[in-house]
Design a protein around this motif. Structure first.
Motif, PDB file in Angstrom:
ATOM      1  N   UNK A  71       0.819  -1.205   0.000  1.00 49.70           N
ATOM      2  CA  UNK A  71       0.000   0.000   0.000  1.00 49.70           C
ATOM      3  C   UNK A  71       0.858   1.263   0.000  1.00 49.70           C
ATOM      4  N   UNK A  72       0.495   2.201  -0.854  1.00 43.44           N
ATOM      5  CA  UNK A  72       1.127   3.516  -0.817  1.00 43.44           C
ATOM      6  C   UNK A  72       0.510   4.317   0.324  1.00 43.44           C
ATOM      7  N   UNK A  73       1.126   5.417   0.675  1.00 44.91           N
ATOM      8  CA  UNK A  73       0.591   6.265   1.741  1.00 44.91           C
ATOM      9  C   UNK A  73      -0.809   6.766   1.367  1.00 44.91           C
ATOM     10  N   UNK A  74      -1.008   7.090   0.104  1.00 45.53           N
ATOM     11  CA  UNK A  74      -2.302   7.586  -0.355  1.00 45.53           C
ATOM     12  C   UNK A  74      -3.367   6.497  -0.289  1.00 45.53           C
ATOM     13  N   UNK A  75      -3.007   5.282  -0.707  1.00 42.14           N
ATOM     14  CA  UNK A  75      -3.963   4.167  -0.655  1.00 42.14           C
ATOM     15  C   UNK A  75      -4.331   3.839   0.788  1.00 42.14           C
TER      16      UNK A  75
END
Length: 279
Positions: free
Chosen positions: A254-258
């Motif tokens: 997971x990215x920070x945005x996700x």
């Protein structure tokens, strides 16, 4: 196992409503409406069913919703962490299973009270509609090739992840593909399990006016796994292990945005459930 009585307990109508709270407030109507898909009840039976639904939902709101809110809060903490273990993920599955079994244990006595009022004609209608629904699902699946089913599953996973994460990266798509390629086929085994359950359900309904009916229905609803073949159970266990590994890898990807988007959805759900529990 998509048994009608289990479907009746699906009271959190998240998919069809923009608010969990709205779905819950209309749960009594939705349960009765779903039952009408299987058997036509007379006026007295409808009144008795409505009373049982109201009693169940009052119990569920008073005793279960706070536990759901607590689990969602812990789920949010697990998602926010840098790492999550497969044991933590399994614990959430186990807890969800516990919630389900608690609801079943509470609703079974109501079914014991309701089922004896069904006439032979109503029982035949109920069984026929259950089998017809199962046959339709089997026919739809039989019309697809293995490649078409895999592609449909890939699209379904990607669509669901995009709903909660906002986007799906190439790495995450590769994780989906790898997970789906490892899953063991269970469709034929599951159909045989369903058939065994339906036959037992038919037998139990035939005993609905006998003293042993309550115990037999309780066993069937609360312990359906006893009818699974060893091969099916083994495949389901292996598929669960593949799912746990996939979910752990997905969390790591997971990215920070996700992660922020996912946490926002989970926290909103947690607040809605907590409001229901306290309202």
């Amino acid at each position: 196992m998509k048994k009608p009585w289990l479907l009746l307990l699906t009271v959190l109508i998240i998919g069809g409503c923009s608010s969990v709270k709205m779905g819950y407030y209309f749960a009594d109507w939705a349960i009765g409406w779903k039952l009408s898909d299987y058997v036509k009840l007379n006026k007295e039976q409808k009144a008795e069913l409505n009373q049982e639904i109201e009693t169940f939902l009052a119990w569920h709101k008073q005793t279960e919703m706070a536990q759901y809110a607590d689990q969602l809060a812990r789920l949010s903490s697990d998602i926010a962490a840098d790492t999550v273990t497969q044991e933590q993920i399994q614990a959430h599955f186990d807890e969800l299973g516990g919630h389900w079994k608690a609801s079943l244990a509470h609703i079974t006595p109501a079914l014991v009270r309701l089922m004896p009022s069904l006439s032979d004609k109503q029982v035949s209608e109920l069984l026929e509609n259950i089998r017809e629904e199962s046959a339709e699902r089997a026919e739809e699946r039989a019309e697809q090739t293995d490649e078409e089913r895999l592609e449909a599953n890939q699209k379904r996973w990607k669509k669901n992840l995009k709903k909660y994460l906002g986007s799906v990266s190439a790495e995450q798509q590769a994780l989906i593909d790898e997970y789906l390629s490892k899953r063991l086929r269970t469709f034929d085994l599951w159909n045989r399990y369903q058939e065994a359950w339906y036959q037992e359900f038919e037998h139990v309904l035939a005993q609905r006016n006998q003293p042993e009916f309550a115990d037999e229905l309780k066993q069937l609803l609360e312990n359906p796994e006893s009818l699974r073949s060893p091969e099916l159970q083994q495949n389901l266990t292996q598929n669960r292990q593949h799912l746990l590994a996939f979910m752990q890898q997905l969390h790591q990807s997971l990215s920070a945005k996700q992660k922020a988007k996912l946490l926002k959805r989970v926290d909103k759900l947690q607040r809605d459930v907590a409001d229901l529990a306290s309202g």
